[in-house]
Design a protein around this motif. Sequence first.
Motif, PDB file in Angstrom:
ATOM      1  N   UNK A  49      57.543  54.357  88.056  1.00 17.03           N
ATOM      2  CA  UNK A  49      57.187  54.156  86.166  1.00 17.03           C
ATOM      3  C   UNK A  49      57.858  53.171  85.345  1.00 17.03           C
ATOM      4  N   UNK A  50      57.726  52.609  84.451  1.00 14.72           N
ATOM      5  CA  UNK A  50      57.988  51.826  84.010  1.00 14.72           C
ATOM      6  C   UNK A  50      59.296  52.105  82.605  1.00 14.72           C
ATOM      7  N   UNK A  51      58.982  53.992  82.764  1.00 13.87           N
ATOM      8  CA  UNK A  51      59.750  54.550  81.255  1.00 13.87           C
ATOM      9  C   UNK A  51      60.821  55.534  82.071  1.00 13.87           C
ATOM     10  N   UNK A  63      69.167  52.896  81.878  1.00 13.82           N
ATOM     11  CA  UNK A  63      68.259  51.563  82.275  1.00 13.82           C
ATOM     12  C   UNK A  63      66.538  52.034  82.168  1.00 13.82           C
ATOM     13  N   UNK A  64      65.474  51.533  82.082  1.00 12.75           N
ATOM     14  CA  UNK A  64      63.926  51.428  82.233  1.00 12.75           C
ATOM     15  C   UNK A  64      63.513  50.528  82.704  1.00 12.75           C
ATOM     16  N   UNK A  65      62.775  50.709  83.304  1.00 16.50           N
ATOM     17  CA  UNK A  65      62.065  49.135  84.028  1.00 16.50           C
ATOM     18  C   UNK A  65      61.785  47.951  83.304  1.00 16.50           C
ATOM     19  N   UNK A  66      60.743  48.726  81.615  1.00 15.07           N
ATOM     20  CA  UNK A  66      60.338  48.362  81.290  1.00 15.07           C
ATOM     21  C   UNK A  66      61.209  47.146  80.095  1.00 15.07           C
ATOM     22  N   UNK A  67      62.685  48.112  79.851  1.00 15.10           N
ATOM     23  CA  UNK A  67      63.794  46.815  79.677  1.00 15.10           C
ATOM     24  C   UNK A  67      63.705  45.805  79.734  1.00 15.10           C
ATOM     25  N   UNK A 112      63.590  41.475  82.195  1.00 15.45           N
ATOM     26  CA  UNK A 112      62.253  40.795  82.053  1.00 15.45           C
ATOM     27  C   UNK A 112      61.782  40.999  83.574  1.00 15.45           C
ATOM     28  N   UNK A 113      60.795  40.501  83.476  1.00 19.95           N
ATOM     29  CA  UNK A 113      59.526  40.204  84.421  1.00 19.95           C
ATOM     30  C   UNK A 113      60.085  39.994  85.757  1.00 19.95           C
ATOM     31  N   UNK A 114      60.672  38.808  85.187  1.00 20.76           N
ATOM     32  CA  UNK A 114      60.726  37.576  86.613  1.00 20.76           C
ATOM     33  C   UNK A 114      62.258  38.547  87.022  1.00 20.76           C
ATOM     34  N   UNK A 115      62.856  39.810  86.647  1.00 22.35           N
ATOM     35  CA  UNK A 115      63.800  40.241  87.153  1.00 22.35           C
ATOM     36  C   UNK A 115      63.280  41.386  88.294  1.00 22.35           C
ATOM     37  N   UNK A 116      62.694  42.119  87.596  1.00 25.09           N
ATOM     38  CA  UNK A 116      62.173  43.494  88.346  1.00 25.09           C
ATOM     39  C   UNK A 116      60.453  43.165  89.411  1.00 25.09           C
ATOM     40  N   UNK A 117      60.006  41.992  88.895  1.00 23.38           N
ATOM     41  CA  UNK A 117      59.131  41.536  90.083  1.00 23.38           C
ATOM     42  C   UNK A 117      59.987  40.370  91.010  1.00 23.38           C
ATOM     43  N   UNK A 118      60.797  40.361  91.067  1.00 23.98           N
ATOM     44  CA  UNK A 118      61.513  38.645  91.593  1.00 23.98           C
ATOM     45  C   UNK A 118      61.003  37.624  91.165  1.00 23.98           C
ATOM     46  N   UNK A 119      60.436  37.389  90.012  1.00 26.02           N
ATOM     47  CA  UNK A 119      60.256  36.172  90.021  1.00 26.02           C
ATOM     48  C   UNK A 119      60.339  34.800  90.351  1.00 26.02           C
ATOM     49  N   UNK A 120      59.335  34.077  91.071  1.00 27.12           N
ATOM     50  CA  UNK A 120      60.195  32.314  91.041  1.00 27.12           C
ATOM     51  C   UNK A 120      59.698  31.138  90.100  1.00 27.12           C
ATOM     52  N   UNK A 121      59.964  30.952  89.718  1.00 22.31           N
ATOM     53  CA  UNK A 121      60.119  29.787  88.067  1.00 22.31           C
ATOM     54  C   UNK A 121      61.282  29.270  88.007  1.00 22.31           C
ATOM     55  N   UNK A 122      60.384  28.055  87.118  1.00 20.05           N
ATOM     56  CA  UNK A 122      62.277  26.898  86.563  1.00 20.05           C
ATOM     57  C   UNK A 122      63.545  27.559  86.096  1.00 20.05           C
ATOM     58  N   UNK A 123      63.137  28.902  85.882  1.00 19.74           N
ATOM     59  CA  UNK A 123      64.404  29.786  85.181  1.00 19.74           C
ATOM     60  C   UNK A 123      64.708  30.135  85.776  1.00 19.74           C
TER      61      UNK A 123
END
Length: 254
Positions: free
Chosen positions: A97-99, A113-117, A119-130
């Motif tokens: 869960x997010x909390x 910590x919780x998942x909701x705390x 950033x999305x790019x960390x917990x979802x392993x997002x690949x973008x410019x940042x």
Amino acid sequence: MDKEAGLPKGFETVDSLPQPELVNKFFIATRLLQAPLEELLNEFKPTCLVADIFYPWTTEAAAKFGIPRLVFHGTGFFSLSALECVRLYQPYNTVSGETDPFVIPDLPGGIELTRSQLPDFVKDNVLNDLTQLLKKARESELKSYGVVVNSFYELEPVYADYYRNGLGRKAWHIGLVSLCNKETEEKVQRGKGVSIDEHKCLKWLDSKKPDSVVYVCFGSVADFNSTQLKEVAVALEAAGQYYVDIYTFLFAIY
């Protein structure tokens, strides 16, 4: 250089950009500074180069002239250590869960910590410019001579020791770097033009009971409109606590 990067002319800091979408172009513009920087290194022949974490290309520039590059971190040892442990162990994948709370592995203090705390790019392993920029920054840091941190040992000795010994990073604490600004005009520039009476701030804080003031920190590049700030103020007032924006307060007293 603005034209080459596709960046509007006159925007020299991230928080001054008119649209968030321009952040990537801003960092493209900074990469274009490598050639003129190397010209300066060749001319002045310094013994080392200190560059912010977000300029990973400076490690390569320094190597061309046989000098060490030191990475500058504007945050402290605690946040650097926590970030690295989250990256290494990915504890957010152990909860559904997010909390749901999780403890950051290996980090002293049993920090939760919780998942909701995150950033999305960390917990979802997002690949973008940042995330690409952060990856390059991390790689260049590992290749650099070491890091200098905007902190002092007495503030966070456990995490200063952990960052050096537990994570094996060569690091020096040099903070607070804001102490080098002594004149009122310099302090105002640091506070984005906001002039605060430091003695009045300290007097106000000293008049409050222990644990009765909430410090609110939005970060150094936050940009809120008046409506958003009003909503935040209303929420804090409803909580029944005194409050002060930590950045405004630190700009005032340092």
